[in-house]
Write a protein that holds these residues in place. Structure first.
Motif, short mmCIF file in Angstrom:
data_model
loop_
_atom_site.label_atom_id
_atom_site.label_comp_id
_atom_site.label_asym_id
_atom_site.label_seq_id
_atom_site.Cartn_x
_atom_site.Cartn_y
_atom_site.Cartn_z
N UNK A 45 0.85 -1.30 -0.12
CA UNK A 45 -0.11 -0.19 -0.11
C UNK A 45 0.99 1.36 0.04
N UNK A 46 0.26 2.33 -0.55
CA UNK A 46 1.07 3.45 -0.23
C UNK A 46 0.27 4.66 0.36
N UNK A 47 0.80 5.16 1.63
CA UNK A 47 0.06 6.05 2.42
C UNK A 47 -0.48 7.18 1.88
N UNK A 48 0.74 7.59 0.86
CA UNK A 48 0.33 8.76 0.07
C UNK A 48 -0.76 8.61 -0.80
N UNK A 49 -1.17 7.63 -1.48
CA UNK A 49 -2.13 7.30 -2.28
C UNK A 49 -3.43 7.15 -1.56
N UNK A 53 -6.40 9.80 -1.91
CA UNK A 53 -7.80 9.21 -2.17
C UNK A 53 -9.03 9.51 -1.49
N UNK A 54 -8.59 9.95 -0.25
CA UNK A 54 -9.55 10.49 0.82
C UNK A 54 -9.42 12.11 0.91
N UNK A 55 -8.87 12.59 -0.15
CA UNK A 55 -8.85 14.09 0.12
C UNK A 55 -7.95 14.65 1.08
N UNK A 56 -7.05 13.89 1.52
CA UNK A 56 -6.28 14.54 2.58
C UNK A 56 -4.68 14.30 2.41
N UNK A 68 0.55 14.92 18.02
CA UNK A 68 -0.14 13.83 18.22
C UNK A 68 -1.23 13.74 17.24
N UNK A 69 -1.90 14.80 16.82
CA UNK A 69 -2.93 14.86 15.79
C UNK A 69 -2.45 14.85 14.22
N UNK A 70 -1.36 15.69 14.26
CA UNK A 70 -0.78 15.84 12.98
C UNK A 70 -1.63 16.40 11.83
N UNK A 71 -2.42 17.21 12.32
CA UNK A 71 -3.52 17.90 11.32
C UNK A 71 -4.42 17.26 10.50
N UNK A 72 -4.27 17.12 9.21
CA UNK A 72 -5.14 16.44 8.36
C UNK A 72 -4.67 15.11 8.10
N UNK A 73 -3.71 14.57 8.90
CA UNK A 73 -3.18 13.32 8.63
C UNK A 73 -4.27 12.35 8.73
N UNK A 74 -4.21 11.16 7.78
CA UNK A 74 -5.28 10.01 7.98
C UNK A 74 -4.88 9.17 9.27
N UNK A 75 -5.92 8.81 10.10
CA UNK A 75 -5.75 8.59 11.18
C UNK A 75 -5.66 6.79 11.20
N UNK A 76 -4.93 6.36 12.28
CA UNK A 76 -4.70 4.89 12.00
C UNK A 76 -5.88 4.04 11.70
#
Length: 290
Positions: A45-49, A53-56, A68-76
């Protein structure tokens, strides 16, 4: 892990024993099915992709105090759900891009690995990039502890799984010798494979192969590099990924189509589309042989 997934994971482990293989990166079930149809033995998988795809945005540098939140980062939870969706839709092993394990603490990394195993993945990488400009990499000792915790999680599960220790030394402007030290420390802590993104020329990659005490993963496609898979095989690289480059190429096509529609009101982009029946056939699940 069910019997079929265990067999796939065991096959993935064997891919790392000798030779060199290409492990392309998918971001959703559809892209994974396309890569599977091309005959690759496994996908990553690619975390960037996934993020795009989620608009993030992808996990990157941040300029604020709340790391800890890293802004708009996709959560676990969202990331591992997508990994599970991909693993459920292909009949080849899936290796997961787990970024930094979604937390600094070794215990958090161990939990992330457990969740990844439960999602059906056959492997996963843990990186040492923090996203903090003042301290872009986790301290070496903590980084090794994080890999050690991940290894303990795999061993507790007693399932086949390829743990990859990734160091972002080169991507953050650090020296090659530090990348080698960190890669070897992660292998000593229990990683099965080392990953050093940012190495793109034959000289650098050859040095890494010689000085790292285990299998090496390199990522290609970041700059359209002229080094080929055959070249990398000759250098002694064990596996090759392409990161988010396929996803970025797809988004380049999407953006080009959007600009053509918006700026010119023409439809020439459609000349290069895959016909609907062809895609339907590709995605139609066929009965397994035997």
């Amino acid at each position: 892990m069910d019997t079929e997934r265990r067999e796939l994971a065991a096959r993935f482990v064997e891919l790392h024993r000798e030779g060199c293989f290409l492990l392309p990166n998918a971001w959703d079930a559809g892209s994974a099915r396309v890569l599977e149809s091309a005959g690759f033995p496994a996908v990553a998988t690619t975390s960037a992709g996934v993020a795009f795809s989620l608009g993030r945005p992808d996990h990157d540098y941040h300029d604020y105090l709340d790391t800890s939140s890293d802004g708009d980062r996709v959560d676990r939870t969202t990331m591992i759900r997508r990994i599970g969706e991909i693993a459920a839709e292909v009949r080849i092993p899936v290796s997961a891009d787990l970024e930094d394990g979604f937390g600094a603490a070794p215990e958090t990394v161990a939990e992330t690995i457990s969740m990844t195993l439960a999602a059906g993945a056959a492997g996963g990488n843990i990186e040492d990039f923090t996203g903090d400009r003042s301290r872009p990499l986790y301290d070496p000792e903590l980084s090794a502890d994080r890999i050690r915790a991940a290894r303990e999680s795999v061993d507790t599960a007693d399932e086949p799984f390829v743990l990859v220790g990734r160091t972002d030394v080169l991507l953050t402007g650090g020296p090659l010798d530090e990348a080698v030290r960190r890669a070897n420390a992660y292998l000593a802590a229990g990683a099965d494979c080392a990953f050093v993104p940012g190495a793109a020329d034959a000289g650098t990659i050859g040095t890494l192969v010689r000085e790292i005490d285990g299998p090496l993963n390199v990522v290609m496609g970041l700059t359209g590099n002229a080094v080929s898979l055959a070249d990398l095989r000759d250098l002694g690289v064990r596996r090759v990924t392409v990161g988010g480059s396929i996803a970025r190429a797809m988004y380049a096509q999407l953006l080009g189509a959007a600009k053509e529609l918006a700026d010119r009101g023409t439809f020439s982009y459609a000349e290069h589309q895959i016909p609907q029946p062809e895609l339907n056939e590709l995605f139609r699940r066929k009965p397994e042989a035997g």
